[in-house]
Write a protein that holds these residues in place. Sequence first.
Motif, mmCIF file in Angstrom:
data_model
loop_
_atom_site.group_PDB
_atom_site.id
_atom_site.type_symbol
_atom_site.label_atom_id
_atom_site.label_comp_id
_atom_site.label_asym_id
_atom_site.label_seq_id
_atom_site.Cartn_x
_atom_site.Cartn_y
_atom_site.Cartn_z
ATOM 1 N N LEU A 15 27.633 118.128 56.891
ATOM 2 C CA LEU A 15 28.912 118.802 56.703
ATOM 3 C C LEU A 15 29.811 118.477 57.888
ATOM 4 C CD1 LEU A 15 29.399 121.596 58.619
ATOM 5 C CD2 LEU A 15 27.523 122.401 57.197
ATOM 6 N N ALA A 16 31.104 118.451 57.632
ATOM 7 C CA ALA A 16 32.059 118.152 58.698
ATOM 8 C C ALA A 16 33.460 118.520 58.251
ATOM 9 C CB ALA A 16 32.008 116.663 59.076
ATOM 10 N N ASP A 17 34.310 118.756 59.252
ATOM 11 C CA ASP A 17 35.739 118.846 59.013
ATOM 12 C C ASP A 17 36.382 117.626 59.681
ATOM 13 O OD1 ASP A 17 35.593 119.427 61.703
ATOM 14 O OD2 ASP A 17 36.303 121.492 61.505
ATOM 15 N N GLU A 18 37.701 117.574 59.727
ATOM 16 C CA GLU A 18 38.372 116.404 60.289
ATOM 17 C C GLU A 18 38.001 116.185 61.754
ATOM 18 O OE1 GLU A 18 40.722 113.029 60.761
ATOM 19 O OE2 GLU A 18 39.892 113.999 58.972
ATOM 20 N N ALA A 19 37.867 117.263 62.511
ATOM 21 C CA ALA A 19 37.558 117.137 63.935
ATOM 22 C C ALA A 19 36.206 116.468 64.172
ATOM 23 C CB ALA A 19 37.590 118.517 64.600
ATOM 24 N N TYR A 20 35.281 116.625 63.215
ATOM 25 C CA TYR A 20 33.944 116.050 63.359
ATOM 26 C C TYR A 20 33.755 114.797 62.502
ATOM 27 C CZ TYR A 20 31.293 119.183 66.400
ATOM 28 O OH TYR A 20 30.777 119.841 67.501
ATOM 29 N N SER A 21 34.808 114.238 61.946
ATOM 30 C CA SER A 21 34.667 113.120 61.020
ATOM 31 C C SER A 21 34.041 111.892 61.686
ATOM 32 C CB SER A 21 36.023 112.762 60.407
ATOM 33 O OG SER A 21 36.970 112.423 61.408
ATOM 34 N N LYS A 22 34.439 111.574 62.910
ATOM 35 C CA LYS A 22 33.858 110.420 63.599
ATOM 36 C C LYS A 22 32.393 110.661 63.945
ATOM 37 C CE LYS A 22 38.135 108.607 65.636
ATOM 38 N NZ LYS A 22 38.855 108.282 66.889
ATOM 39 N N TYR A 23 32.072 111.881 64.307
ATOM 40 C CA TYR A 23 30.690 112.195 64.697
ATOM 41 C C TYR A 23 29.784 112.201 63.465
ATOM 42 C CZ TYR A 23 33.849 113.844 68.304
ATOM 43 O OH TYR A 23 34.871 113.932 69.205
ATOM 44 N N LEU A 24 30.320 112.617 62.336
ATOM 45 C CA LEU A 24 29.599 112.494 61.065
ATOM 46 C C LEU A 24 29.276 111.032 60.794
ATOM 47 C CD1 LEU A 24 28.796 113.676 58.150
ATOM 48 C CD2 LEU A 24 31.097 112.963 57.499
ATOM 49 N N ASP A 121 22.870 118.141 60.753
ATOM 50 C CA ASP A 121 24.134 118.468 61.397
ATOM 51 C C ASP A 121 24.824 117.176 61.823
ATOM 52 O OD1 ASP A 121 24.132 121.178 61.140
ATOM 53 O OD2 ASP A 121 23.541 121.626 63.200
ATOM 54 N N SER A 122 26.142 117.239 61.960
ATOM 55 C CA SER A 122 26.896 116.036 62.322
ATOM 56 C C SER A 122 27.006 115.848 63.828
ATOM 57 C CB SER A 122 28.285 116.068 61.680
ATOM 58 O OG SER A 122 28.930 117.301 61.896
ATOM 59 N N ASP A 123 26.167 116.553 64.589
ATOM 60 C CA ASP A 123 26.038 116.270 66.018
ATOM 61 C C ASP A 123 24.635 115.742 66.320
ATOM 62 O OD1 ASP A 123 24.653 118.610 65.609
ATOM 63 O OD2 ASP A 123 25.597 119.735 67.237
ATOM 64 N N THR A 124 24.106 114.956 65.377
ATOM 65 C CA THR A 124 22.790 114.366 65.530
ATOM 66 C C THR A 124 22.899 112.851 65.610
ATOM 67 O OG1 THR A 124 22.492 114.364 63.109
ATOM 68 C CG2 THR A 124 21.554 116.215 64.341
ATOM 69 N N LEU A 125 21.891 112.230 66.213
ATOM 70 C CA LEU A 125 21.773 110.777 66.287
ATOM 71 C C LEU A 125 20.361 110.428 65.843
ATOM 72 C CD1 LEU A 125 23.314 108.160 67.291
ATOM 73 C CD2 LEU A 125 21.953 108.397 69.387
ATOM 74 N N VAL A 126 20.245 109.639 64.795
ATOM 75 C CA VAL A 126 18.939 109.310 64.219
ATOM 76 C C VAL A 126 18.450 108.001 64.827
ATOM 77 C CG1 VAL A 126 17.661 108.834 62.111
ATOM 78 C CG2 VAL A 126 19.502 110.537 62.102
ATOM 79 N N LEU A 127 17.337 108.076 65.545
ATOM 80 C CA LEU A 127 16.774 106.900 66.215
ATOM 81 C C LEU A 127 15.511 106.391 65.531
ATOM 82 C CD1 LEU A 127 17.182 108.090 69.929
ATOM 83 C CD2 LEU A 127 18.700 106.587 68.625
ATOM 84 N N GLY A 128 14.954 107.187 64.631
ATOM 85 C CA GLY A 128 13.761 106.781 63.898
ATOM 86 C C GLY A 128 14.102 106.381 62.473
ATOM 87 N N ASN A 129 13.089 106.000 61.734
ATOM 88 C CA ASN A 129 13.264 105.635 60.323
ATOM 89 C C ASN A 129 13.312 106.915 59.495
ATOM 90 O OD1 ASN A 129 13.234 104.534 57.771
ATOM 91 N ND2 ASN A 129 11.172 103.674 57.933
ATOM 92 N N ILE A 130 14.453 107.214 58.919
ATOM 93 C CA ILE A 130 14.635 108.472 58.195
ATOM 94 C C ILE A 130 13.690 108.576 57.004
ATOM 95 C CG2 ILE A 130 16.385 107.746 56.516
ATOM 96 C CD1 ILE A 130 16.508 110.968 58.648
#
Length: 309
Positions: A15-24, A121-130
């Motif tokens: 989920l995200a709004d405009e402020a989090y669009s890049k982080y999404l 969450d849109s403040d995550t970074l996935v480093l493994g194989n999802i």
Amino acid sequence: MMRPQDSDVVHIVSLADEAYSKYLCVTFLSILYNLELSSEVTIKFSTLDCGITEKSKFCIESCLQSMSPTNLEINWISPPGLYLEERFGSLPKQLNKLATYIRIDVCNLVDEEVGKIIFLDSDTLVLGNILDLWKISLENHHTLAARDLGFPRFKYRQWKVHKFPRAFQQHHPETPYFNAGVMVIDIGQWKQHNIAQKAFKEAVTAVQEDPSTLECYDQDPLNLVWKGQVKEIGLEWNAQSSVFMPNARMAQEQLDTRLAQYAPKILHYTMPHCKPWVKNCVHPLAGPYYPYLQRVEQDFDKQKSVVVL
């Protein structure tokens, strides 16, 4: 082209709004970059859209499709009209926004044919194989999640520096308290157990008693409904900021944080001062985030001149 069967589709929801669009976009891009994808599997990104502009959606789609033009679907779930205000308007707002509560309703907002999702969450970074997370069996549980290491609120509900919903008193202090930023959800079970409505009711009850007690917004109501009955996954799948800032109290939890510290599969940048995009970020693993953010910002800048119809 034939539509793949749902069993061949990995459904990833954020989920995200405009402020989090890049982080999404960073979150989704990191999934694709670290994915070991078989030709039989399609990745479907669905976003609970809380106000992302058409321009930003176009930029996100262009960025992701440049990484993976095939076996990829992108879906925008836009709640109707005044949905957020009508559904959650009586609840406290996080940073003057109601968007955080929408995850409570995720089982009712995704397409009806969807059986299982990974929620991020849109403040995550996935480093493994999802796909490794996707393949973990729920074993008849409705949710997979990791402990909230930073603040297990059932245990510390007597702390006077924080407030807690009165319903916390009905639960044993050792009841596990989970972080809702990374979840694998059995949609059918969420509907069967009426988790969305029960969580909403817990939130409303807490607010009626004392609005200031709902400090963790959607996460407190979900944990009150779950009652610890969640299949626990390792902290490496939700390496929250507190994993990298251990203290004496956290040591008492006796949770194995070594994998999360040294080989995290999903970094979750919890806490405001640990977001990699904020000035003077203090997170020790902010570094891996920046190449993805730079790539996204370059793509957004490149698409600025494109007219979106």
